[in-house]
Design an enzyme around this catalytic site. Sequence first.
Site: not given
Length: 299
Positions: A149, A173, A245, A271, A280
């Site tokens: 990211r 995150k 991104h 993730h 994907y």
Amino acid sequence: MLWQSYIKGFKAYLKLERSLSAHSVEAYLNDIDKLSQYYQSLLKEPKLSEISTADLKLFISWLNELGMQASTQARVISGLKAFFSFLMLEDIIQSDPIALIEAPKLSRKLPDTLNIYEINSLIDAIDASKPEGMRNKAIIEVLYGCGLRVSELTDLKISNLYPQIEFIKVIGKGNKERLVPIGGVALKLLDIYLKEVRVHANIKKGNEDYIFLNRFGAKLSRITIFNLIKSLAIHVGLKKTISPHTLRHSFATHLIEGGADLRAVQEMLGHSSITTTEIYTHIDRDYLREVITQFHPRS
């Protein structure tokens, strides 16, 4: 506002117990603010314990009437679910009015990707003779080679590089750490940038460990990375609308199409749910076209 003290408690809960970034906390508070705006439009200020499921359904209809997209509505509902869960946890309310409300169904839009020739054209367009040229080449290689990211790239530190084992430590995150493999080309460009370019920078205090610096010796901003990608796309005449991104999407798509294990890709992308990674697994359109051409009797 009657809710102010509870919102402050919720903010502290998100920061301290859930370890969310300031950006994520602000997003949650904005979701609550939407509900507050709704009641202001009705000239009402109910207690949180007085809000019912029927009230929240009317609120969602109000969002819809404002022309808010389904994805934004889903984001607001998600934020309010977290808020009311917190209120339940703190015994501020006795029943959760939003528990039975579902977010609008979202279409799973396939993200834009670049092929390897387009990625190479972006890198080749960078003038390496300029001081920032080698830095910019390393930025593109790391974004694409590690699937980061943009915030993970700007926060990347020298102390989190492990070139001997070809890994980097990434803070994702929620301050979650993960180890991501880094390829030889990206490592080589990073090494050149660090030893031949960055070493001459007048580094601003507090930025000594950050890898990518601007001309003032401070950590690069997200906006700088966005502008770099946009200007390169324009320079090479790329018709696609791309952002940092897009390189992350390309990283994941190329791995999946190459036969990589979905769980491994999930781990590298950071993730929390494999459902996010599954987007994907779409098959390359050119491959589908070849199959139709080769095997369909009417092709």
